[in-house]
Design a protein around this motif. Structure first.
Motif, PDB file in Angstrom:
ATOM      1  N   VAL A  40      -8.112  -4.319  -6.212  1.00 11.78           N
ATOM      2  CA  VAL A  40      -9.325  -4.313  -5.299  1.00 11.78           C
ATOM      3  C   VAL A  40     -10.474  -5.271  -5.890  1.00 11.78           C
ATOM      4  CG1 VAL A  40     -11.292  -2.992  -4.357  1.00 11.78           C
ATOM      5  CG2 VAL A  40      -8.842  -2.235  -4.319  1.00 11.78           C
ATOM      6  N   ASN A  82      -9.940  -8.612  -5.346  1.00 12.59           N
ATOM      7  CA  ASN A  82      -9.735  -8.944  -3.917  1.00 12.59           C
ATOM      8  C   ASN A  82      -8.158  -9.639  -3.739  1.00 12.59           C
ATOM      9  OD1 ASN A  82     -10.683  -8.928  -1.454  1.00 12.59           O
ATOM     10  ND2 ASN A  82     -11.605 -10.989  -1.255  1.00 12.59           N
ATOM     11  N   GLN A  98       0.764  -1.287   0.131  1.00 16.19           N
ATOM     12  CA  GLN A  98      -0.097   0.062   0.067  1.00 16.19           C
ATOM     13  C   GLN A  98       0.830   1.128   0.142  1.00 16.19           C
ATOM     14  OE1 GLN A  98       0.601  -1.783   2.792  1.00 16.19           O
ATOM     15  NE2 GLN A  98       0.765  -0.700   4.475  1.00 16.19           N
ATOM     16  N   ASP A 131      -5.609  -8.596  -2.100  1.00 11.71           N
ATOM     17  CA  ASP A 131      -5.096  -8.063  -0.859  1.00 11.71           C
ATOM     18  C   ASP A 131      -5.917  -7.488   0.076  1.00 11.71           C
ATOM     19  OD1 ASP A 131      -3.257  -7.837   1.591  1.00 11.71           O
ATOM     20  OD2 ASP A 131      -1.643  -6.680   0.455  1.00 11.71           O
ATOM     21  N   PRO A 132      -7.105  -8.069   0.708  1.00  7.27           N
ATOM     22  CA  PRO A 132      -7.971  -7.393   1.408  1.00  7.27           C
ATOM     23  C   PRO A 132      -7.477  -6.768   2.539  1.00  7.27           C
ATOM     24  CG  PRO A 132      -8.179  -9.762   1.652  1.00  7.27           C
ATOM     25  CD  PRO A 132      -7.130  -9.784   0.647  1.00  7.27           C
ATOM     26  N   ILE A 133      -6.247  -6.934   2.963  1.00  6.33           N
ATOM     27  CA  ILE A 133      -5.615  -6.256   4.365  1.00  6.33           C
ATOM     28  C   ILE A 133      -5.128  -4.947   4.008  1.00  6.33           C
ATOM     29  CG2 ILE A 133      -3.988  -6.429   6.131  1.00  6.33           C
ATOM     30  CD1 ILE A 133      -4.658  -9.467   6.317  1.00  6.33           C
ATOM     31  N   ASN A 134      -4.298  -4.979   2.833  1.00  2.35           N
ATOM     32  CA  ASN A 134      -3.564  -3.755   2.590  1.00  2.35           C
ATOM     33  C   ASN A 134      -4.178  -2.992   1.179  1.00  2.35           C
ATOM     34  OD1 ASN A 134      -1.379  -4.167   4.452  1.00  2.35           O
ATOM     35  ND2 ASN A 134      -0.656  -5.762   3.099  1.00  2.35           N
ATOM     36  N   THR A 146      -7.069  -2.005   0.097  1.00  3.50           N
ATOM     37  CA  THR A 146      -8.613  -1.985   0.400  1.00  3.50           C
ATOM     38  C   THR A 146      -9.595  -1.168  -0.460  1.00  3.50           C
ATOM     39  OG1 THR A 146      -8.329  -0.152   1.879  1.00  3.50           O
ATOM     40  CG2 THR A 146      -8.003  -2.473   2.760  1.00  3.50           C
ATOM     41  N   GLN A 180     -11.251   1.472   0.656  1.00  5.75           N
ATOM     42  CA  GLN A 180     -11.011   2.574   1.265  1.00  5.75           C
ATOM     43  C   GLN A 180      -9.860   3.125   0.768  1.00  5.75           C
ATOM     44  OE1 GLN A 180     -11.640  -0.067   3.146  1.00  5.75           O
ATOM     45  NE2 GLN A 180     -13.686   0.079   3.622  1.00  5.75           N
TER      46      GLN A 180
END
Length: 550
Positions: free
Chosen positions: A397, A400, A353, A402-405, A407, A409
């Motif tokens: 995104v 999906n 990210q 890397d749903p942790i980094n 995102t 948002q």
């Protein structure tokens, strides 16, 4: 006749060249529309539909023009009924969370970029085509009657500002009235950015994989940092290596920053060491000058006074110490490489990210107001990096990865930073909006004009915040019809050459590009934002002086 589908090619000044209009060769590339082979073209590719240009003679000036057929959004109709101004402004991340539509729009774009437009797209393109200037017989006299407000029930409503502007016996305002600040609907967008000296706290020796949320949690929920939409956290990253450096936090004022530092110094005295993760860190009071110096390390030959740069005199003896730019094009290329091939960048692989957050901080803190020091090529390099990172992020995104980094948002934050950036042109923002399927309402909130895809030769002009949309269209209709009418007065050879070029570009602004008379090649790329702004505002004033009574 329907307008052509959105074109993914555009040459400098909007004139498509058969040999240089290709944006990127997608063969063998994981992502479409790669800027790697786009060439050194300053103007961004036009992702918008190109309207067809008829070969009939241009009309005489008609003050009704596009204003008479323009359908305003519901919000502006309501504003016209109440007499209030229809304003635009930035959207916060919390209020306009369009991350999911953005991902869906990117998926649709990558899956059907070469397919025929859908029925909804055809209807949308047809509406834009119907808004083109009406072609009148050459012998018809221009109307000199004042415009009146159309019934709201017909779906058309004119703003109070437009009615006040054209409520004259001849239907046209005086030149002095049209150029007055309260009526003139255009501004120099980069100069709208202003340096703001806020309180700054610096966190040193932070872990490499530190997340933005961890930094915000570290300072505490009671700390008065900037709102999320203003991006209070800046984690510095070396753009070439993508290595994480220190972190800066912006507070609402200096007093609140001092309180945060005193709190951690008190904890240190009592034996409670400040930590991020399992690593002790240093907390110190910093400044905007230190933040800007770390965020733009290649900016030589200047001294930061807060967020304002003061440039040193040119030194011939030490040429490498002279100012060459706040960022380099090589930095933007490396930023793209970090997200395209993260497995070749060890730091990006472990902290994917960070390049996106670095670009957000760059767009937010870039000193756009120093227009005489920023060239078109430098601005274009930042746009290419922004467009590319948004493409890659939206795809990841959507899948999906890397749903942790990575995102939704983060995608929304980067989209908002790009659309609220005063340095990007309306066309650049329209390309991003179309690519990510940003809604029309959100584009209005970000200050985008209607038919922004037709602002192809406006490199500094932008709509004035709060200017009604129909007033903007009315001024453009004057420029379009005046330049088209004057085309008939040119010699045949010159007129034919310009008309042939006009068939290759969008004529929503008429022959405004011919009035500018920009050159091609490196000379054009080296022009500063201040120089193109002077050329554009001078051209608008000349055209209006010929079209309006004095």
């Amino acid at each position: 006749m329907l307008a052509k589908p959105r074109s993914f090619s555009c040459g400098i000044l909007g004139l498509v060249s058969p040999t240089s209009s290709k944006v990127g060769d997608t063969a063998g590339s994981e992502y479409p529309f790669s800027p790697a082979s786009s060439g050194n073209h300053t103007e961004p590719p036009n992702y918008a539909p190109r309207t067809s240009v008829d070969n009939d003679p241009p009309p005489k000036f008609d003050p009704n023009g596009i204003v008479g057929t323009n359908v305003q959004p519901a919000a502006q109709i309501a504003a016209a009924q109440t007499g209030s101004a229809y304003t635009t402004g930035p959207v916060s991340t919390q209020h306009h969370a369009h991350a999911q539509p953005v991902a869906q729009g990117y998926a649709a774009l990558t899956n059907s970029a070469s397919s025929q437009p859908t029925g909804a797209q055809q209807q949308h393109h047809q509406q834009h085509h119907q808004q083109l200037v009406r072609l009148l017989p050459a012998s018809e006299e221009p109307q000199q009657t004042p415009l009146t407000v159309a019934p709201v029930g017909d779906g058309v409503a004119r703003s109070a500002e437009l009615n006040r502007l054209i409520n004259t016996p001849g239907g046209l305002p005086l030149l002095s009235v049209a150029l007055s600040p309260e009526n003139f609907p255009f501004v120099e967008a980069p100069r709208m950015a202003q340096p703001i000296n806020r309180g700054v706290v610096k966190l040193k020796n932070i872990p490499f994989a530190t997340k933005r949320s961890e930094v915000i949690a570290f300072v505490g929920r009671n700390s008065k940092i900037l709102n999320d939409c203003d991006e209070p956290v800046h984690i510095i990253m070396e753009r070439v290596t993508s290595k994480t450096m220190d972190a800066y936090i912006e507070f609402v004022n200096l007093e609140e920053a001092m309180k945060a530092v005193d709190k951690h110094h008190y904890n240190l005295k009592t034996g409670r060491v400040s930590r991020l993760g399992d690593r002790p860190i240093e907390v110190e009071l910093s400044s905007q000058a230190s933040l800007m110096k770390d965020l733009f390390p290649l900016a030589r030959g200047l001294i930061w006074d807060g967020a304002t740069p003061h440039f040193k005199p040119y030194n011939e003896q030490f040429a490498w110490e002279n100012f060459r730019g706040f960022i380099s094009e090589e930095e933007m290329v490396m930023l793209i490489k970090h997200v395209e091939v993260p497995h070749r960048s060890p730091y990006s692989k472990d902290c994917p990210q960070r390049p996106y957050e670095c670009l957000i901080s760059t767009l937010k803190k870039f000193p756009w107001f120093v227009t005489d020091r920023i060239t078109l090529s430098q601005r274009y390099a930042m746009y290419v990096a922004t467009e590319r990172l948004l493409q890659v992020l939206a795809d990841k995104v959507n899948r999906n990865c890397d749903p942790i980094n990575l995102t939704p948002q983060l995608q929304t934050r980067l989209t908002n930073a790009a659309l609220s950036c005063p340095g990007l042109t309306p066309l650049m923002k329209d390309n991003i909006s179309y690519m990510l399927n940003v809604s029309e309402d959100d584009q209005r909130y970000f200050g985008q004009p209607q038919q922004a895809y037709s602002w192809r030769h406006q490199y500094a002009l932008a709509p004035r915040p709060g200017a009604p949309l129909d007033v903007i269209d009315w001024y453009i209709s004057i420029i379009r019809e005046q330049t088209q009418r004057e085309m008939l007065t040119r010699p045949h050879a010159v007129r034919r050459e310009l008309q042939e070029k006009g068939e290759q570009t969008d004529m929503y602004w008429g022959y405004f590009w011919a009035e500018l008379g920009h050159s091609f090649g490196p000379q054009f790329d080296r022009m500063t934002l201040a120089e193109v702004a002077h050329a554009e505002f001078s051209a608008v004033e000349r055209i209006l002086s010929r079209a309006l009574p004095h």
